[in-house]
Design an enzyme around this catalytic site. Structure first.
Site, PDB file in Angstrom:
ATOM      1  N   ASP A  54       0.801  -1.231   0.000  1.00  8.88           N
ATOM      2  CA  ASP A  54       0.000   0.000   0.000  1.00  8.88           C
ATOM      3  C   ASP A  54       0.831   1.277   0.000  1.00  8.88           C
ATOM      4  O   ASP A  54       0.376   2.324   0.455  1.00  8.88           O
ATOM      5  CB  ASP A  54      -0.974   0.023   1.200  1.00  8.88           C
ATOM      6  CG  ASP A  54      -1.906  -1.162   1.178  1.00  8.88           C
ATOM      7  OD1 ASP A  54      -2.274  -1.597   0.068  1.00  8.88           O
ATOM      8  OD2 ASP A  54      -2.266  -1.673   2.258  1.00  8.88           O
ATOM      9  N   LYS A  57       2.112   1.668  -5.174  1.00  8.93           N
ATOM     10  CA  LYS A  57       2.681   0.990  -6.352  1.00  8.93           C
ATOM     11  C   LYS A  57       1.806   1.212  -7.580  1.00  8.93           C
ATOM     12  O   LYS A  57       2.305   1.391  -8.682  1.00  8.93           O
ATOM     13  CB  LYS A  57       2.810  -0.521  -6.076  1.00  8.93           C
ATOM     14  CG  LYS A  57       3.766  -0.857  -4.954  1.00  8.93           C
ATOM     15  CD  LYS A  57       3.830  -2.354  -4.695  1.00  8.93           C
ATOM     16  CE  LYS A  57       2.541  -2.935  -4.148  1.00  8.93           C
ATOM     17  NZ  LYS A  57       2.114  -2.396  -2.852  1.00  8.93           N
ATOM     18  N   GLY A  81      -4.594  -4.233  -3.749  1.00 13.25           N
ATOM     19  CA  GLY A  81      -5.536  -3.142  -4.064  1.00 13.25           C
ATOM     20  C   GLY A  81      -4.695  -1.962  -4.505  1.00 13.25           C
ATOM     21  O   GLY A  81      -3.942  -1.410  -3.720  1.00 13.25           O
ATOM     22  N   HIS A  82      -4.767  -1.620  -5.778  1.00 10.82           N
ATOM     23  CA  HIS A  82      -3.891  -0.592  -6.355  1.00 10.82           C
ATOM     24  C   HIS A  82      -4.729   0.554  -6.900  1.00 10.82           C
ATOM     25  O   HIS A  82      -5.584   0.356  -7.754  1.00 10.82           O
ATOM     26  CB  HIS A  82      -3.035  -1.195  -7.471  1.00 10.82           C
ATOM     27  CG  HIS A  82      -2.090  -2.253  -6.973  1.00 10.82           C
ATOM     28  ND1 HIS A  82      -1.330  -3.024  -7.796  1.00 10.82           N
ATOM     29  CD2 HIS A  82      -1.797  -2.663  -5.712  1.00 10.82           C
ATOM     30  CE1 HIS A  82      -0.587  -3.850  -7.069  1.00 10.82           C
ATOM     31  NE2 HIS A  82      -0.868  -3.661  -5.797  1.00 10.82           N
ATOM     32  N   GLN A 264       1.764  -6.305  -2.967  1.00 12.99           N
ATOM     33  CA  GLN A 264       2.223  -6.516  -1.580  1.00 12.99           C
ATOM     34  C   GLN A 264       3.650  -5.982  -1.382  1.00 12.99           C
ATOM     35  O   GLN A 264       4.167  -5.318  -2.261  1.00 12.99           O
ATOM     36  CB  GLN A 264       2.143  -8.012  -1.190  1.00 12.99           C
ATOM     37  CG  GLN A 264       0.737  -8.563  -1.085  1.00 12.99           C
ATOM     38  CD  GLN A 264       0.195  -9.131  -2.379  1.00 12.99           C
ATOM     39  OE1 GLN A 264       0.900  -9.761  -3.120  1.00 12.99           O
ATOM     40  NE2 GLN A 264      -1.079  -8.919  -2.643  1.00 12.99           N
ATOM     41  N   ARG A 343     -10.586  -2.136   5.854  1.00  2.67           N
ATOM     42  CA  ARG A 343     -10.175  -2.198   7.263  1.00  2.67           C
ATOM     43  C   ARG A 343      -9.338  -0.972   7.591  1.00  2.67           C
ATOM     44  O   ARG A 343      -8.635  -0.437   6.720  1.00  2.67           O
ATOM     45  CB  ARG A 343      -9.283  -3.430   7.501  1.00  2.67           C
ATOM     46  CG  ARG A 343     -10.038  -4.722   7.550  1.00  2.67           C
ATOM     47  CD  ARG A 343      -9.075  -5.890   7.767  1.00  2.67           C
ATOM     48  NE  ARG A 343      -8.208  -6.138   6.613  1.00  2.67           N
ATOM     49  CZ  ARG A 343      -7.274  -7.075   6.567  1.00  2.67           C
ATOM     50  NH1 ARG A 343      -7.064  -7.845   7.619  1.00  2.67           N
ATOM     51  NH2 ARG A 343      -6.547  -7.257   5.494  1.00  2.67           N
TER      52      ARG A 343
END
Ligand code: GDP
Ligand code: IMO
Ligand code: MG
Length: 482
Positions: A54, A57, A81-82, A264, A343
């Site tokens: 996060d 990237k 998630g990008h 990641q 989250r």
């Protein structure tokens, strides 16, 4: 070995080479059709994180995709998630939140590739096609998928959720994204995974799914459910399936510029991260080799994104985690809520002990310091420069949960710049306090910091003149900007 009789043709070394070149030509025709000719200068670039993930990237990949022709995902799945943010031709702000589609496909003529190391949930892929189609109608035609990539099934997600909630078969709570990536990797290693090319044979698909249902001790009804679900995506997947390893290698040999979008970060690499609080696909630089088949020595730029502070989603030791109002303030200002699961991300000051470990592991050629603007309003800014462990000062990171849990951070504080950096357009315009902060990071990491970002948009990057990043993006006129 028996001999092959080829009438009228002597299969000497030259003939064999010609046949191989003919094979490569097929791949090159596909690339030429979609991306045009290679540019005059070639860049082969990897974008990776220095922390858990996060770090931005997606945004960085989108910027670099302007000067590369192929954008490859080589690992992970839709646990990633990008986010990319840009203005379209009409001046409207567009946001893409990609989990599986490579970032940067909004640039015309870019070929997106999901390499053999990616775990693909076809339902997510199909939804992302729909989302991007409004803005980029031909993105669908420019995506190629490795026939060897493994598929994530509903049963994998179910097992992931069950393990997280009921501790089924596991006493450690990892805090996964519940996207089924761990169980899909279990199927892969257990040699019962379903790969894209398996969809050519529905019989085999059913057999494999049956093996999975038995292995994970699921009810028999799950077989039909999963088979029907998967076969609905058969055409979507098979129509784009290619042998991506020779294709990527042919592109590299022909001089095309190739960008690898990492997912990641090193802290959750299954080999090198804080086991067991890790993901299950490789995330360190070596993942380029396993997940795309390109010899990693060919990658000439390794760009690492480093957030100006530290965040984490999921469980596991986090030395600089701040549970006081300071952590909550970083979370609010930085909008640190997971792209994949919404989250709350755990927050704290930047941990340079950890970042230097990452720099040594992945040998980034440049670092981009991201989300600098988030620190604009802080009176003082901390960076962790050492740990205290049982009364000793430690400057070497060990990715061990028990060790890190017993460490307390030793901070060096920098004066805040207390100025809005979001409107700046040149690196030289950064306040001196911000530049001092960046210079310290560069020194500590022993890696050049080539740019800083002060907003999520593609235009929000301040590049140091004559840096590697500037070289790739603006000073290499031969690279294609279509
Ligand atoms: P990735 O997983 O590394 O691609 O990063 P994510 O997209 O999950 O998280 C980064 C978040 O920060 C996204 O919401 C981005 O839009 C946002 N972002 C990226 N760079 C910056 C920046 O420089 N400043 C601010 N304020 N937000 C940024
Ligand atoms: P991007 O690409 C941050 C974390 C999860 C959990 C652990 C295992 O957006 O940087 P998994 O679902 O993979 O089995 O979860 O890994 N995790 C990430 N953390 N960024 C990511 O991806 C992540 N993908 C997985 O939170 O701690
Ligand atoms: Mg992310």
């Amino acid at each position: 070995m028996g001999s092959i009789d080829v009438p009228g043709r002597q299969l000497d070394v030259r003939a064999i080479r010609r046949l191989r070149l003919d094979g490569r030509q097929q791949y090159l025709r596909t690339i030429l059709e979609l991306a045009g000719a290679p540019g005059a200068d070639q860049a082969i670039t990897w974008v990776g994180d220095l922390q858990q993930g996060d770090g931005g990237k997606g945004a960085m990949t989108d910027r670099l995709a302007a000067v590369h022709q192929l954008v490859v995902r080589a690992q992970g799945g839709d646990n990633a998630g990008h986010t990319t943010v840009f203005e379209d031709d009409t001046g409207r702000q567009v946001v893409f939140r990609n989990h599986i589609l490579p970032s940067g496909m909004r640039h015309p003529g870019r070929i997106g590739i999901l390499g053999n190391g990616v775990l693909i949930n076809p339902e997510r892929l199909s939804r992302e096609f729909e989302a991007i189609a409004e803005q980029v109608p031909d993105a669908l035609d420019r995506l190629l998928i490795s026939g060897r990539a493994h598929l994530v099934l509903p049963l994998h997600r179910e097992v992931d959720e069950r393990q997280e909630h009921d501790k089924f078969g596991r006493t450690v709570e990892i805090g996964t994204t519940q996207r089924g990536i761990g169980p899909a990797n279990i199927s892969k290693i257990n040699r019962v995974g379903v790969r894209v090319w398996d969809l050519r044979d529905p019989h085999r698909v059913e057999q494999r799914i049956r093996d999975n249902v038995q292995f994970f001790a699921l009810p028999e009804a799950k077989v039909r459910e999963n088979v029907d679900w998967l076969l609905a995506y058969r055409d979507l997947l098979l129509a784009r399936a290619v042998d991506s390893v020779p294709l990527i290698n042919a592109a590299a040999n022909a001089g095309y510029s190739i960008l690898f979008e990492g997912a990641q970060g090193p802290l959750i690499d299954p080999e090198h991260g804080i086991y067991p609080y890790v993901t299950t696909s490789p995330t360190a630089f070596y993942s380029v080799a396993s997940g795309s088949g390109l010899e990693p020595g060919r990658v000439n730029h390794r760009i690492g994104v480093l957030k100006a502070y530290q965040t984490m989603v999921g469980n596991g030791a986090f030395v600089t985690e701040d549970l006081s109002p300071l952590g909550a303030r970083i979370r609010e200002v930085g909008n640190e809520f997971g792209t994949t699961t919404a989250r709350e991300r755990r927050c704290g000051w930047l941990d340079l002990v950890q970042a230097r470990w990452a720099a040594e592991l992945n040998r980034y050629t440049s670092v981009v310091l991201t989300k600098l603007d988030v620190l604009d309003t802080f009176e003082q800014i901390g960076v962790c420069v050492a740990y205290e462990h049982n009364g000793n000062l430690v400057t070497d990171f060990q990715p061990e949960h028990e060790f890190l849990s017993a460490c307390t951070p030793v901070y060096r504080f920098f004066p805040g710049w207390l100025r809005d950096t979001r409107g700046l357009t040149r690196y030289a315009d950064l306040p001196p306090q911000a530049r001092e902060f960046i210079d310290f990071i560069e020194d500590y990491l022993d890696t050049p910091v080539g740019a800083a970002t002060k907003g999520p948009r593609d235009t929000d990057m301040l590049m140091k003149p004559a840096s590697e990043i500037a070289g790739i993006l603006v000073e290499t006129p031969g690279l294609v900007k279509r």
